[in-house]
Design a protein around this motif. Structure first.
Motif, PDB file in Angstrom:
ATOM      1  N   ALA A 128       1.056   4.086  -3.075  1.00  0.00           N
ATOM      2  CA  ALA A 128       0.807   5.508  -2.840  1.00  0.00           C
ATOM      3  C   ALA A 128       1.985   6.360  -3.302  1.00  0.00           C
ATOM      4  O   ALA A 128       1.800   7.437  -3.879  1.00  0.00           O
ATOM      5  N   GLY A 148       2.072   6.241  -7.241  1.00  0.00           N
ATOM      6  CA  GLY A 148       0.848   6.650  -7.919  1.00  0.00           C
ATOM      7  C   GLY A 148       0.334   5.630  -8.910  1.00  0.00           C
ATOM      8  O   GLY A 148      -0.307   5.986  -9.914  1.00  0.00           O
ATOM      9  N   ASP A 165      -3.813  -0.520  -4.469  1.00  0.00           N
ATOM     10  CA  ASP A 165      -3.988   0.633  -5.348  1.00  0.00           C
ATOM     11  C   ASP A 165      -3.528   1.903  -4.632  1.00  0.00           C
ATOM     12  O   ASP A 165      -3.296   1.897  -3.414  1.00  0.00           O
ATOM     13  N   PRO A 166      -3.364   3.005  -5.366  1.00  0.00           N
ATOM     14  CA  PRO A 166      -2.822   4.229  -4.747  1.00  0.00           C
ATOM     15  C   PRO A 166      -3.711   4.816  -3.664  1.00  0.00           C
ATOM     16  O   PRO A 166      -3.236   5.620  -2.851  1.00  0.00           O
ATOM     17  N   ASP A 167      -4.993   4.428  -3.642  1.00  0.00           N
ATOM     18  CA  ASP A 167      -5.900   4.956  -2.628  1.00  0.00           C
ATOM     19  C   ASP A 167      -5.870   4.154  -1.339  1.00  0.00           C
ATOM     20  O   ASP A 167      -6.586   4.496  -0.385  1.00  0.00           O
ATOM     21  N   GLY A 168      -5.089   3.075  -1.293  1.00  0.00           N
ATOM     22  CA  GLY A 168      -4.928   2.325  -0.054  1.00  0.00           C
ATOM     23  C   GLY A 168      -5.679   1.021   0.040  1.00  0.00           C
ATOM     24  O   GLY A 168      -5.524   0.291   1.025  1.00  0.00           O
ATOM     25  N   ALA A 169      -6.499   0.688  -0.956  1.00  0.00           N
ATOM     26  CA  ALA A 169      -7.221  -0.582  -0.925  1.00  0.00           C
ATOM     27  C   ALA A 169      -6.270  -1.725  -1.253  1.00  0.00           C
ATOM     28  O   ALA A 169      -5.372  -1.586  -2.090  1.00  0.00           O
ATOM     29  N   THR A 178      -0.730   1.049  -9.388  1.00  0.00           N
ATOM     30  CA  THR A 178      -1.160  -0.179  -8.726  1.00  0.00           C
ATOM     31  C   THR A 178       0.012  -1.134  -8.602  1.00  0.00           C
ATOM     32  O   THR A 178       0.827  -1.259  -9.517  1.00  0.00           O
ATOM     33  N   ARG A 182       0.834  -1.208   0.000  1.00  0.00           N
ATOM     34  CA  ARG A 182       0.000   0.000   0.000  1.00  0.00           C
ATOM     35  C   ARG A 182       0.868   1.258   0.000  1.00  0.00           C
ATOM     36  O   ARG A 182       0.572   2.218  -0.735  1.00  0.00           O
ATOM     37  N   ALA A 218     -11.041  -0.886 -13.003  1.00  0.00           N
ATOM     38  CA  ALA A 218     -10.033  -0.560 -11.990  1.00  0.00           C
ATOM     39  C   ALA A 218      -8.835  -1.487 -12.158  1.00  0.00           C
ATOM     40  O   ALA A 218      -8.991  -2.714 -12.236  1.00  0.00           O
TER      41      ALA A 218
END
Length: 280
Positions: free
Chosen positions: A175, A178, A192-196, A180, A171, A231
Motif C-alpha cells: 500500500a 503503490g 497487492d496495493p489494494d490489500g489482497a 505489488t 500488505r 493482475a
C-alpha cells in the motif's frame, strides 16, 4: 486475522498456454533485463536463462559489456544492447546482482527511465530502493533482510515471523509503495496495493542457495510479458509456484523423499519440465 488466498497448481495453469500456429516470438512475450554487474555477472546469466526457459519468445539483455559477454556465452539467442524501441518489451527485470552503493548516476538515470515507462517491471535486489515513486506497474521481490530494509525506508513497523504478521507487513508495504510485493520465504507471500494477499507453498528447502532469486526474477519477467493485462499479484504467484515446482523437480522431492542439493542453474533447467507438467 488477515484473509490469505492459497495459490494452487490449477491457478498457475491459467497463466500458461502452449503456443499456437499463429503465435510468433513477440506473441510469446518479450523480456528485457538490466541486471548483473562486473562483481556479480552470474545474476544476469541466471535471470536470462530463466526467462528463456520459462517460455519467453524474445529476451534482450542490457548491461555492462563483460556481463553481456557472459550472457551470450551461455545463451547466444539473447539480443544484447540498448532497446531502440523496436523489440516491443512486455516486461523489464532490473536490479538482480547489483548493489545500490556502487550504482553510478548514469545507471540510476537509466533505471528511473524504465520505472517511468509503461511496461511492467520486476524490481529485484539492488534496485529495490528505486521502487517508491515508480510510475510503471511494478513488482518488488525482496527476501527477508531486503524487506526489513524496505520497511525501515518506508517507516513501516517491523513484523514478527508469524505468518499473519508477515502478511500484514507485506500488505502495508504494498500500500505504501503503490506496487505489488512478493515476499520470499518458505511460504512466499504476495500482496497487492489494494490489500489482497496470496500465499504460495510449492518449493523445497533445497531452494535456499545462492542465485535462485535471480532465477525467480527471470521467471517472473517471462510470465509477466506473456500475460499483458493480468493482475501482477497473480503473475507473481504463478511465477513463484512454477519456480518452486521446478526446484522440486530438480531436487527430486516430488515423490516425497528428502531430495538432494541443487544449484540455481538446476532450477532454471528444470523450468521447461515444470511448464510441461502444468500444461498436462
Amino acid at each position: 486475522m488477515i484473509e490469505v488466498r492459497e495459490w494452487s497448481r490449477s491457478d498457475t495453469a491459467r497463466l500458461f498456454r502452449a503456443p499456437t500456429a499463429v503465435d510468433d516470438k513477440y506473441a510469446r512475450g518479450v523480456v528485457a533485463l538490466r541486471t548483473g554487474s562486473p562483481a556479480y555477472p552470474g545474476a544476469a546469466v541466471l535471470g536470462v536463462e530463466a526467462a528463456w526457459r520459462s517460455g519467453a519468445g524474445f529476451v534482450r539483455y542490457v548491461g555492462a559489456e563483460r556481463v553481456a559477454d557472459a550472457v551470450l556465452a551461455r545463451r547466444p539467442e539473447t539480443v544484447v544492447g540498448a532497446d531502440i524501441g523496436s523489440s516491443r518489451v512486455g516486461a523489464w527485470v532490473i536490479g538482480s546482482g547489483t548493489d545500490p552503493m556502487h550504482r553510478t548516476d548514469a545507471e540510476s538515470i537509466a533505471l528511473r527511465e524504465i520505472l517511468a515507462g509503461t511496461a511492467p517491471v520486476v524490481i529485484d535486489a539492488g534496485a529495490l530502493d528505486l521502487a517508491p515513486g515508480a510510475r510503471a506497474p511494478f513488482l518488488v521481490t525482496p527476501h527477508a533482510r531486503e524487506f526489513a530494509r524496505l520497511q525501515e525506508r518506508l517507516r513501516v513497523q517491523p513484523h514478527d515471523d508469524e505468518d499473519d504478521d508477515r502478511a500484514d507487513a507485506a500488505r502495508q508495504v504494498a500500500a505504501k509503495i503503490g506496487g505489488t510485493v512478493l515476499l520470499k520465504g518458505t511460504r512466499t507471500l504476495v500482496a497487492d496495493p489494494d490489500g489482497a494477499v496470496i500465499a504460495v507453498e510449492a518449493g523445497t528447502g533445497w531452494l535456499a542457495t545462492a542465485g535462485t532469486g535471480d532465477v525467480l526474477a527471470g521467471v517472473l519477467g517471462a510470465v509477466m510479458a506473456a500475460n499483458p493485462g493480468a493482475a501482477l499479484a497473480e503473475v507473481a504467484a504463478a511465477g513463484a509456484w512454477l519456480h518452486g515446482h521446478a526446484a522440486r523437480i530438480a531436487a527430486g522431492t516430488l515423490a516425497g523423499g528428502p531430495g538432494h542439493p541443487i544449484v540455481a542453474m538446476d532450477v532454471a533447467e528444470a523450468l521447461p519440465h515444470a511448464i510441461q507438467d502444468v500444461l498436462a
